[in-house]
Design a protein around this motif. Sequence first.
Motif, short mmCIF file in Angstrom:
data_model
loop_
_atom_site.label_atom_id
_atom_site.label_comp_id
_atom_site.label_asym_id
_atom_site.label_seq_id
_atom_site.Cartn_x
_atom_site.Cartn_y
_atom_site.Cartn_z
N SER A 49 0.85 -1.18 0.00
CA SER A 49 0.00 0.00 0.00
C SER A 49 0.89 1.23 0.00
O SER A 49 2.06 1.16 0.35
N THR A 56 -4.84 7.19 -1.34
CA THR A 56 -4.32 5.94 -0.80
C THR A 56 -4.52 4.84 -1.84
O THR A 56 -5.50 4.86 -2.60
N TYR A 57 -3.58 3.89 -1.85
CA TYR A 57 -3.59 2.87 -2.87
C TYR A 57 -3.22 1.53 -2.24
O TYR A 57 -2.41 1.48 -1.31
N TYR A 58 -3.81 0.45 -2.78
CA TYR A 58 -3.61 -0.88 -2.24
C TYR A 58 -3.45 -1.89 -3.36
O TYR A 58 -4.06 -1.77 -4.42
N ASP A 60 -4.30 -5.66 -4.76
CA ASP A 60 -5.58 -6.36 -4.71
C ASP A 60 -5.70 -7.30 -3.52
O ASP A 60 -6.77 -7.42 -2.91
N LYS A 63 -6.86 -5.35 -0.37
CA LYS A 63 -8.01 -4.45 -0.45
C LYS A 63 -9.16 -4.98 0.40
O LYS A 63 -9.48 -6.15 0.36
N GLY A 64 -9.75 -4.08 1.16
CA GLY A 64 -10.85 -4.46 2.04
C GLY A 64 -10.40 -4.99 3.39
O GLY A 64 -11.22 -5.14 4.30
N ARG A 65 -9.10 -5.29 3.53
CA ARG A 65 -8.59 -5.79 4.80
C ARG A 65 -7.61 -4.82 5.46
O ARG A 65 -7.56 -4.73 6.68
N THR A 67 -5.88 -0.90 5.85
CA THR A 67 -6.15 0.52 5.68
C THR A 67 -4.91 1.32 6.05
O THR A 67 -4.37 1.15 7.14
N TYR A 103 -0.92 7.97 -7.44
CA TYR A 103 -0.50 6.58 -7.34
C TYR A 103 0.82 6.47 -6.58
O TYR A 103 1.31 7.45 -6.01
#
Length: 121
Positions: A49, A56-58, A60, A63-65, A67, A103
């Motif tokens: 990340s 902010t970028y993550y 795959d 993502k969702g887990r 932050t 990015y």
Amino acid sequence: QVQVVESGGGLVQPGGSLRLSCAASGFTLANYAIGWFRQAPGKEREGVSCITSKGTYYVDFVKGRFTISRDNAKNTVYLQMNSLKPEDTGVYYCAAQLYSGGYCPSRYDYWGQGTQVTVSS
């Protein structure tokens, strides 16, 4: 002297949470991109990340887990990791780069020593 120091790693059970911290010194955090990377045993280091002035970028698989967030007053970036899996095990590094784009930057000049995260029952 630009420096970043990670902390917050440890042993956690699958499904658990950890919050990593990246404490910055010697520079103004708001002017830099901060990236989190990890390296699992026997594998290459991979990006997880990043946070820049644009967002902010993550990757795959987090993502969702995970932050990422930043507290400019404390000059610290955090990585909140939830729903941890055994495959999240590794040494987690933060890195800093003077950067104003969107990015994640393609290179980072300043790296911490890393903090170990182990996800195991």
